[in-house]
Design an enzyme around this catalytic site. Structure first.
Site, short mmCIF file in Angstrom:
data_model
loop_
_atom_site.label_atom_id
_atom_site.label_comp_id
_atom_site.label_asym_id
_atom_site.label_seq_id
_atom_site.Cartn_x
_atom_site.Cartn_y
_atom_site.Cartn_z
N GLU A 179 -9.07 4.33 -2.69
CA GLU A 179 -7.80 4.11 -3.40
C GLU A 179 -8.05 3.47 -4.75
O GLU A 179 -9.12 2.92 -5.02
CB GLU A 179 -6.91 3.16 -2.59
CG GLU A 179 -6.63 3.63 -1.17
CD GLU A 179 -5.44 2.92 -0.51
OE1 GLU A 179 -4.68 2.24 -1.21
OE2 GLU A 179 -5.28 3.09 0.72
N ARG A 207 -9.05 3.48 12.85
CA ARG A 207 -8.21 4.64 13.20
C ARG A 207 -7.74 4.62 14.65
O ARG A 207 -6.63 5.07 14.95
CB ARG A 207 -8.97 5.94 12.96
CG ARG A 207 -9.41 6.15 11.52
CD ARG A 207 -8.22 6.27 10.60
NE ARG A 207 -8.68 6.51 9.23
CZ ARG A 207 -7.89 6.34 8.16
NH1 ARG A 207 -6.63 5.95 8.29
NH2 ARG A 207 -8.37 6.56 6.96
N THR A 241 -9.56 -5.73 3.13
CA THR A 241 -9.36 -4.76 2.05
C THR A 241 -10.29 -5.21 0.93
O THR A 241 -10.36 -6.40 0.64
CB THR A 241 -7.89 -4.79 1.56
OG1 THR A 241 -7.03 -4.50 2.67
CG2 THR A 241 -7.65 -3.78 0.45
N ASP A 301 -9.32 0.54 1.38
CA ASP A 301 -8.37 0.14 2.43
C ASP A 301 -9.00 0.50 3.79
O ASP A 301 -8.66 1.49 4.41
CB ASP A 301 -7.06 0.91 2.21
CG ASP A 301 -6.04 0.65 3.30
OD1 ASP A 301 -6.10 -0.41 3.93
OD2 ASP A 301 -5.18 1.52 3.51
N ASP A 330 0.84 -1.18 0.00
CA ASP A 330 0.00 0.00 0.00
C ASP A 330 0.88 1.24 0.00
O ASP A 330 1.80 1.36 0.82
CB ASP A 330 -0.91 -0.02 1.23
CG ASP A 330 -2.09 0.95 1.10
OD1 ASP A 330 -2.46 1.27 -0.05
OD2 ASP A 330 -2.61 1.38 2.13
N GLU A 366 -10.87 4.00 3.06
CA GLU A 366 -9.92 4.83 2.31
C GLU A 366 -10.15 4.59 0.83
O GLU A 366 -10.10 3.45 0.35
CB GLU A 366 -8.46 4.49 2.69
CG GLU A 366 -8.11 4.93 4.11
CD GLU A 366 -6.60 4.91 4.39
OE1 GLU A 366 -5.84 4.26 3.64
OE2 GLU A 366 -6.19 5.57 5.38
N LYS A 396 -5.26 -2.35 9.72
CA LYS A 396 -5.52 -2.43 8.28
C LYS A 396 -5.74 -3.87 7.81
O LYS A 396 -6.27 -4.06 6.72
CB LYS A 396 -4.30 -1.89 7.51
CG LYS A 396 -3.93 -0.45 7.81
CD LYS A 396 -4.71 0.52 6.98
CE LYS A 396 -4.07 1.91 7.02
NZ LYS A 396 -4.76 2.82 6.08
N GLU A 435 -10.53 12.58 7.42
CA GLU A 435 -10.30 13.93 6.88
C GLU A 435 -11.60 14.71 6.78
O GLU A 435 -11.66 15.88 7.16
CB GLU A 435 -9.67 13.84 5.49
CG GLU A 435 -8.25 13.30 5.50
CD GLU A 435 -7.76 13.10 4.08
OE1 GLU A 435 -7.45 14.09 3.40
OE2 GLU A 435 -7.70 11.94 3.63
N GLN A 451 -5.06 2.07 14.89
CA GLN A 451 -3.89 2.58 14.17
C GLN A 451 -3.10 3.59 15.00
O GLN A 451 -1.87 3.53 15.07
CB GLN A 451 -4.35 3.22 12.86
CG GLN A 451 -3.22 3.65 11.92
CD GLN A 451 -3.74 4.21 10.60
OE1 GLN A 451 -4.93 4.24 10.35
NE2 GLN A 451 -2.82 4.64 9.74
#
Lengths: 439, 439
Positions: A212, A248, A268, A244, A138, A210, A264, A384, A251
């Site tokens: 991607e 959080r 996926t 992904d 990744d 995420e 993670k 975000e 993490q």
């Protein structure tokens, strides 16, 4: 770099009528690959190519000689239960099969009669991960994502000094990659709440997606060899959508000093369809660095990469909650952006990955990293969009989200579109959060 | 937890005389597994078990019915070119084959005549990586290594606050794992020299080894399931020696914020022999936390793990330089330690890895992390032994090292030994640094 050829001609039409509908993801100029079977059947999985709302069953097309003789061994390789053997054959093989399919699927093609017997409706199909993925890497190619997430994790140094020089990447978990349409249980794990002296253990409270793109390696390289920039794209089979999923809170507690691990590796999700680099050729755009940023080191720089190493793939994330499903309302768009904003190109990722001698193998997968664009509404993750969970995002039905709730389905879509050029769609990548198994 | 049984009896002797030599790595109480063929031949690789200086060819033993009838299907599974199918059969199968081999190899065994025709001298053999490794995970289980390397990378916070709570791990590269006896080219890459504003590109100047044990997963677990502590060891097939080669200068520049990538993925070397957990049963030792350290969270804690979850495996690193080879002098010992000093046990690594729902598959490999012991001379890497390259290590021939030079061969050895108990050896893990290909 793949150039335009007869398969890209915008005027081409197919005898599969649904491929000619305006807005279709899979017109005759696209021809993406997947591995499928009839849903609920005990058929073996095999490779297919999308055309409109149909799939060309490549195993059957090969066995019935429904394509040009010189392409049949490539179609036969796609008859395996994964695309690895075909991927290993290289760009000449990929291009030859694409050309044969393009010619055979065109209006008036003599192959129509044989080939129409090899079609399976997409509505009848189920998919699997299209390659045996030996290793999954990744990357972290959005400087906008790196900066805004960096601010939350490390307010004192959001963007690391290496970011503008090194295409940052890390190894991910291959075993837990699943295909679009599946669910996974909310992970449990250790987290450390602010101000506490001992970690908690329980279901993740800050589950995120995420946005991607995935990049499938076609041909590999030997151990202790490297792939230079000007050959890098010839090792790339194609692109897909990739989610992904990220815990959080897990993490934030586990990631130092060796990077993300359990945050993670629980799941996926990839889209079933792989769009080839050749199909994307009309959507190449220049790769350019912002004024004042350093130019890439020579091993990551070629004129071709500067001229057209980036791809303008439009991307969109939608949320379909349990409540929306019950109410029959449409999924809500969370954000939209384009892959063109990435700080490193596909070629740079592959050249960097191999420069120290690491061997890639057919079917290996790269994630692009979260593809946030330059403005806040183009962010590719909830961390975000909600400023680290502090500013809930309002949904059209009056509901809101900081992080994902059980029952939430995240849907990613991708496509290329511009006037006078055929639309190239990626289909979709969807996955659903199921409740945690343990508490 | 595997208990002592008749296969561990110290008095057992084999009709293979070399197995009875004092100090032999492979007495009848050991019986480790590898995948081999006759060196330089075009034979297919197949599984074998070491006895003294010989290998029992398990494919041949199965086809000639040279073992007890109830063990033949397990031996036949070992006839594959990797041990994955046998690994997936689980601990009852592993134990049954071990018992059959123990009985058939004992002095006076009626199987001697048939089985002696299935022996291949180790001196005639070459090996391959014994499993198809789907995913490789590297842990960080020595608090002594984490502390002393932490001091060099982050003087202000050597040991992260998570260390005593989380068995820190990250995903590594499976494709570049090679078997003992091979070489690899010194990697090239980006590095940032202190005080400079732009990175350099070129051959790694601070190439290091890391002394680790490898842990092979036997049986896997489903996605979104976890393996509790009291079942964790039943999923472990066995242990090997592992050298996690590391480019320290590349690592220092690239590792933030997502962990090591190119600094580790150019090569990892494993020993050919896998010593089963059952063979190691006599060398279990209590797992205990230093006074004042937190106890593991409940999901990482069981009475059995406290009582005997650690293994007292003696470990040694030696260096054989080009100069030593030319002079015909013996390799020089760089350090020695024991696996008993690890901060987390095998069971804890596996339970932690799966707790969030990550699926493991037969043949997956874990690295323990550099196994530095509590004293400086027990350090498992040059970065520690030379204080980050600042204090060269003197070699017996007057030469010295900070980091590895081209032509250096690093040799790792491991064994268990105590009075009144059979010695259990791991053989060795060796790899040689070849010059960089590019400059």
């Amino acid at each position: 770099m793949s150039l335009l050829n007869e398969t890209h001609a915008p005027a081409l039409r197919s005898w599969v009528a649904s491929a000619n509908q305006p807005g279709a993801d899979f017109p005759i100029q696209n021809l993406p690959f997947a591995v499928f079977r009839r849903a609920g059947s005990d058929e073996t999985f095999r490779g297919g190519v999308a055309i409109g709302d149909q799939i060309v069953d490549l195993r059957m097309a090969a066995s019935r000689a429904a394509l040009s003789p010189q392409s049949l061994r490539f179609a036969a390789a796609c008859g395996d239960s994964s695309l690895n053997r075909f991927m290993a054959m290289g760009p000449d093989a990929w291009g030859a099969l694409r050309l044969a399919l393009s010619r055979a699927l065109r209006t008036g093609a003599p192959e129509r009669e044989l080939l129409s017997a090899c079609l399976v409706p997409q509505s009848d199909a189920e998919y699997t991960v299209p390659a045996k993925i030996g290793d999954y890497t990744d990357f972290y190619t959005s400087i906008h994502h790196a900066t805004s997430v960096g601010k939350l994790f490390r307010p004192e140094s959001p963007l690391m000094p290496n970011y503008k020089w090194v295409p940052i990447g890390y190894h991910g978990r291959a075993s837990s990659i699943q295909v679009s349409g599946q669910g996974f249980n909310r992970p449990v794990g250790q987290t450390m709440a602010p101000g506490k002296s001992e970690p908690d253990f329980g279901p993740c409270k800050r589950l995120d997606y995420e946005l991607e793109l995935g990049i499938y390696v076609g041909t590999g390289n030997q151990s202790c060899s490297s792939v230079p920039m000007d050959q890098a794209e010839s090792h790339v089979f194609g692109l897909c959508l990739l989610n992904d999923w990220s815990a959080r809170d897990v993490q934030a507690w586990e990631y130092q000093p060796l990077g993300p691990f359990l945050s993670k590796n629980f799941a996926t999700t990839v889209s079933p369809w792989i769009v080839t680099l050749e199909a994307l050729a009309p959507y190449r755009v220049p790769f350019a660095r912002p004024e004042g940023d350093p130019q890439p080191l020579p091993y990551l720089d070629t004129p071709a990469n500067r001229a057209g190493g980036a791809f303008d793939v439009q991307l969109q994330v939608l949320l379909e909650s349990e409540r929306m499903r019950s109410a029959g309302s449409a999924p809500a768009q969370l954000s939209a952006t384009s892959y063109r904003h990435a700080y490193w190109t596909v070629a740079q990722l592959l050249a960097h990955h191999t420069v120290g001698g690491c061997n890639l193998q057919p079917g290996d997968l790269f994630g692009s990293g979260t593809l946030s664009g330059p403005t806040p509404d183009q962010a590719g993750a909830l961390i975000e969009l909600t400023s680290g969970g502090k500013e809930p995002l309002s949904l059209p039905d009056g509901d809101s989200r900081t992080y994902l709730l059980d029952g939430d389905t995240v849907i990613m879509r991708g496509w290329c579109e511009k006037p006078g050029t055929a639309r190239i769609g990626f289909g979709e990548c969807r996955g659903t959060v199921l409740p945690a198994k343990q508490s």
